[in-house]
Design a protein around this motif. Structure first.
Motif, mmCIF file in Angstrom:
data_model
loop_
_atom_site.group_PDB
_atom_site.id
_atom_site.type_symbol
_atom_site.label_atom_id
_atom_site.label_comp_id
_atom_site.label_asym_id
_atom_site.label_seq_id
_atom_site.Cartn_x
_atom_site.Cartn_y
_atom_site.Cartn_z
ATOM 1 N N MET A 122 -13.360 1.357 -0.484
ATOM 2 C CA MET A 122 -13.195 -0.028 -0.158
ATOM 3 C C MET A 122 -14.728 -0.545 0.684
ATOM 4 O O MET A 122 -14.802 0.150 1.551
ATOM 5 C CB MET A 122 -12.038 -0.408 0.532
ATOM 6 C CG MET A 122 -10.802 -0.218 -0.095
ATOM 7 S SD MET A 122 -9.347 -0.752 0.830
ATOM 8 C CE MET A 122 -9.523 0.533 2.048
ATOM 9 N N ALA A 126 -15.656 -4.089 0.358
ATOM 10 C CA ALA A 126 -16.002 -5.638 0.153
ATOM 11 C C ALA A 126 -16.089 -6.528 1.410
ATOM 12 O O ALA A 126 -16.419 -7.601 1.375
ATOM 13 C CB ALA A 126 -14.876 -6.145 -0.638
ATOM 14 N N GLY A 127 -15.593 -5.965 2.376
ATOM 15 C CA GLY A 127 -15.445 -6.715 3.776
ATOM 16 C C GLY A 127 -16.754 -7.500 4.416
ATOM 17 O O GLY A 127 -17.804 -6.661 3.940
ATOM 18 N N GLN A 168 -14.389 -7.767 -5.790
ATOM 19 C CA GLN A 168 -13.336 -8.374 -5.163
ATOM 20 C C GLN A 168 -13.826 -9.612 -4.429
ATOM 21 O O GLN A 168 -14.451 -9.693 -3.400
ATOM 22 C CB GLN A 168 -12.641 -7.552 -4.003
ATOM 23 C CG GLN A 168 -11.383 -8.051 -3.336
ATOM 24 C CD GLN A 168 -11.016 -7.533 -2.280
ATOM 25 O OE1 GLN A 168 -11.879 -6.944 -1.453
ATOM 26 N NE2 GLN A 168 -9.778 -7.679 -1.769
ATOM 27 N N GLN A 210 -11.959 -11.703 -0.721
ATOM 28 C CA GLN A 210 -11.246 -10.618 0.055
ATOM 29 C C GLN A 210 -9.967 -10.984 0.409
ATOM 30 O O GLN A 210 -10.144 -11.719 1.708
ATOM 31 C CB GLN A 210 -12.226 -9.951 0.711
ATOM 32 C CG GLN A 210 -13.600 -9.524 0.357
ATOM 33 C CD GLN A 210 -14.752 -10.251 0.450
ATOM 34 O OE1 GLN A 210 -14.962 -10.866 1.334
ATOM 35 N NE2 GLN A 210 -15.365 -10.363 -0.944
ATOM 36 N N GLY A 221 -7.557 -8.865 1.414
ATOM 37 C CA GLY A 221 -6.929 -7.705 2.004
ATOM 38 C C GLY A 221 -7.167 -6.262 1.405
ATOM 39 O O GLY A 221 -7.558 -6.098 0.467
ATOM 40 N N THR A 222 -6.613 -5.339 1.976
ATOM 41 C CA THR A 222 -7.248 -3.812 1.420
ATOM 42 C C THR A 222 -6.302 -3.516 0.167
ATOM 43 O O THR A 222 -6.821 -3.114 -0.611
ATOM 44 C CB THR A 222 -6.950 -2.764 2.470
ATOM 45 O OG1 THR A 222 -5.405 -2.862 2.936
ATOM 46 C CG2 THR A 222 -7.654 -3.159 3.524
ATOM 47 N N ASN A 280 -12.762 4.339 2.957
ATOM 48 C CA ASN A 280 -13.382 3.374 3.509
ATOM 49 C C ASN A 280 -15.170 3.185 3.374
ATOM 50 O O ASN A 280 -15.363 4.186 3.890
ATOM 51 C CB ASN A 280 -13.065 2.714 4.791
ATOM 52 C CG ASN A 280 -11.704 2.322 4.885
ATOM 53 O OD1 ASN A 280 -11.517 1.193 4.495
ATOM 54 N ND2 ASN A 280 -10.663 3.210 5.399
ATOM 55 N N ASP A 309 -16.988 1.833 5.323
ATOM 56 C CA ASP A 309 -17.475 1.700 6.704
ATOM 57 C C ASP A 309 -16.996 2.844 7.439
ATOM 58 O O ASP A 309 -17.012 2.757 8.850
ATOM 59 C CB ASP A 309 -17.274 0.243 7.490
ATOM 60 C CG ASP A 309 -15.927 0.041 7.426
ATOM 61 O OD1 ASP A 309 -15.081 1.021 6.833
ATOM 62 O OD2 ASP A 309 -15.111 -1.107 8.120
ATOM 63 N N GLY A 317 -3.270 0.081 12.475
ATOM 64 C CA GLY A 317 -1.921 0.157 11.726
ATOM 65 C C GLY A 317 -1.006 1.353 12.384
ATOM 66 O O GLY A 317 -1.858 2.432 12.464
ATOM 67 N N GLU A 342 1.083 -3.024 10.784
ATOM 68 C CA GLU A 342 -0.306 -3.371 11.294
ATOM 69 C C GLU A 342 -0.057 -4.027 12.587
ATOM 70 O O GLU A 342 0.969 -4.458 12.837
ATOM 71 C CB GLU A 342 -0.959 -4.465 10.401
ATOM 72 C CG GLU A 342 -1.296 -4.084 9.002
ATOM 73 C CD GLU A 342 -2.115 -2.781 8.988
ATOM 74 O OE1 GLU A 342 -3.304 -3.157 9.597
ATOM 75 O OE2 GLU A 342 -2.154 -1.849 8.379
ATOM 76 N N TYR A 358 -2.860 4.906 11.241
ATOM 77 C CA TYR A 358 -3.272 5.186 9.926
ATOM 78 C C TYR A 358 -4.911 5.154 10.109
ATOM 79 O O TYR A 358 -5.312 4.187 10.706
ATOM 80 C CB TYR A 358 -2.871 4.088 9.010
ATOM 81 C CG TYR A 358 -3.504 4.212 7.776
ATOM 82 C CD1 TYR A 358 -3.424 5.451 6.958
ATOM 83 C CD2 TYR A 358 -3.882 2.827 7.129
ATOM 84 C CE1 TYR A 358 -4.074 5.403 5.724
ATOM 85 C CE2 TYR A 358 -4.430 2.748 5.802
ATOM 86 C CZ TYR A 358 -4.596 4.243 5.192
ATOM 87 O OH TYR A 358 -5.086 4.113 4.006
#
Ligand code: UD1
Ligand code: MG
Length: 467
Positions: free
Chosen positions: A7, A9-10, A76, A79, A81-82, A107, A109, A144, A161, A176
């Motif tokens: 992931m 895209a953030g 995505q 964006q 959410g995951t 991830n 990052d 989370g 979360e 998590y």
């Protein structure tokens, strides 16, 4: 069969930067490049990166970093959410049609995740369990939380979360990490059922954990070997913190292999460093690309060295900059370089060569024992054994359009402040008088002088001051 989804895209709002977050660098390489390098060790059939913010730049940078590698990108936009991020990869997941596949989610990052940790998680999943990478933090704010069955704490029931957690759930310290391995077929099913009725109005990937638990599918948790492996980068402070942890870990590994660092806290490796025995590195040195140091090499303080091979016994004095770029630089055995020297691509110094302060060498070979000790430029030159190249002398290698070579044969002596206008050859054993500008060859064994003859005028008087 393993698929990997990364992931990335953030936006990385807290970086306060125009550059996409995953292109910020750690140890000289983009964050996402670290993750992709680790992921590509895992033997996945597909390596899918979800891009969004700055997608074009991110994809281009990764294609350049891994030429020819079978990287897949899905976009995505926007964006949400995951969970929404992983949904974008669904068409590519389990594409071989075989049942029993595993999807590993990483991830972009979180750069320091280790291959062994990821492998263990994939194994724990085994295509039939949901495996979460978790860690216990003294301050779990923002993460989370892992919800376990009070009656049987080995059973994970879900993830809540931080923003959705009750005060008592916020007391939980097991979090998590953002990394999980899931059975691919079930993952697709769960992703399709995600809803965004939560505090952030997002599709949370973490909601699939409760779905798995409800179905009676085993949810297992594994832990990384160290905290740094799962730390994410959200701000410049976190980026710098992770850089230091990474540098200290690299320094510790090198020192365990016998490298002597004056201060591991003032050492930066942005690439690969190999070394022989009894190598010493003083403070504030930066190594980039591929650097090889032979036995007994000593590097003085404040040197920056990139893409270079430094042979046994050579000494690099403080404040020297060596950059081999694509061609590389070689420093021969027992050579001495610096202080304040600059070696550029294609500099090939033979054994016992001396390069002194404010000397620049580019695309030139210097044979055994040649010396340029002060204030000189050697560009596109072939320099023979024992040549002495005087202070302030240069090869004028560039005519404004083309570069030309200068050949200086063995035992030649080039005096101070000479300009050798290439192409030309200074023959073996020739001497070039100080201050000469040569446009033609200097014959072997002779003295060549090319400057105005010195005259002295007897009886000359200084003009008198006018009233
Ligand atoms: C996520 C987890 C949280 C965990 C934490 C660990 C969820 C819902 N929560 O929270 O349980 O403790 O990571 O760091 O998953 N991303 C996208 N597209 C999006 C949103 C995010 O690609 O729409 C990417 C981000 O670029 C980032 C990663 O997913 O690389 C995690 O997103 P982030 O917003 O940092 O999730 P957290 O809120 O930290
Ligand atoms: Mg995060």
């Amino acid at each position: 069969m393993l698929d990997i989804v990364i992931m990335a895209a953030g936006k990385g709002t807290r970086m306060k930067s125009n550059r996409p977050k995953v292109l910020h660098t750690l140890a000289g390489r983009p964050l996402l490049q670290h993750v992709l390098a680790t992921a590509s060790e895992l033997g996945a059939q597909r390596l899918i990166t979800v891009t969004g913010h700055g997608a074009e730049a991110v994809e281009a940078a990764m294609r350049a970093a891994f030429p020819g590698a079978p990287l897949a990108f899905v976009r995505q936009e926007p964006q949400q959410g995951t969970g929404h991020a992983v949904q974008q990869a669904v068409p590519l997941l389990g594409a071989d049609g075989q049942a029993g596949g595993t999807t590993l989610i990483l991830n972009g990052d979180v750069p320091l995740i280790e291959a062994d940790t990821a492998r263990a998680l994939v194994q724990a999943c085994g295509g039939e369990r949901l495996a979460l990478l978790t860690i216990t933090l003294s301050d779990a704010t923002g993460y989370g939380r892992i919800l376990r069955d009070a009656a049987d704490p080995s059973r994970v029931l879900g993830i809540v979360e931080h923003k959705d957690a009750t005060p008592s759930q916020r007391e939980l310290h097991e979090v998590y990490t953002g990394v999980m391995a899931a059975p691919t077929a079930a993952l697709k099913r769960w992703l399709a059922a995600l809803r965004n009725d939560n505090a952030q109005g997002e599709y949370y990937l973490t909601d699939i954990v409760a779905m798995a638990a409800d179905e009676g599918l085993p949810v297992v948790a594994a832990q990384p070997s160290g905290e740094a492996e799962v730390l994410g980068v959200n701000s410049p402070v976190q980026l710098a913190d992770l850089e230091r942890r990474h540098q200290l870990a690299q320094a510790a590994r090198l020192m365990e292999a016998g490298l002597r660092l004056a201060d591991p806290a003032r050492f930066d490796l942005r690439g690969r460093l190999s070394h022989g025995s009894d190598v010493e590195i003083d403070i504030n040195c930066v190594f980039e690309g591929e650097v090889q140091l032979g036995d007994r090499v000593r590097i003085g303080a404040n040197c920056v060295i990139r893409n270079a091979r430094i042979e046994a016994g050579a000494v690099i004095h403080p404040f020297t900059h060596i950059d081999g770029e694509a061609l590389g630089v070689r420093v021969g055995e027992d050579a001495r370089v610096g202080p304040f020297a600059r070696l550029r691509p294609g500099a090939e110094l033979g054994p016992e060569v001396h390069i002194g302060n404010f000397v620049e060498v580019k695309n030139s070979t210097l044979a055994r024992g040649a010396k340029a000790n002060h204030l000189a430029y050697l560009g596109d030159a072939t320099v023979g054994e024992r040549v002495n190249f005087g202070a302030g002398s240069i090869t004028a290698n560039y005519d404004g359009t083309n570069k030309h070579r200068t050949v200086i044969e063995a035992d030649a002596h080039v005096g101070s402040n000479c300009v050798l206008v290439a192409p030309l050859t200074v023959g073996a054993g020739a001497t070039v008088g100080g201050g000469s500008t040569l446009g033609k060859d200097a014959p072997a064994g002779q003295l060549t002088v090319a400057r105005a003859r010195q005259v002295s005028l007897a009886g000359w008087k200084r003009p008198a001051r006018k009233r």
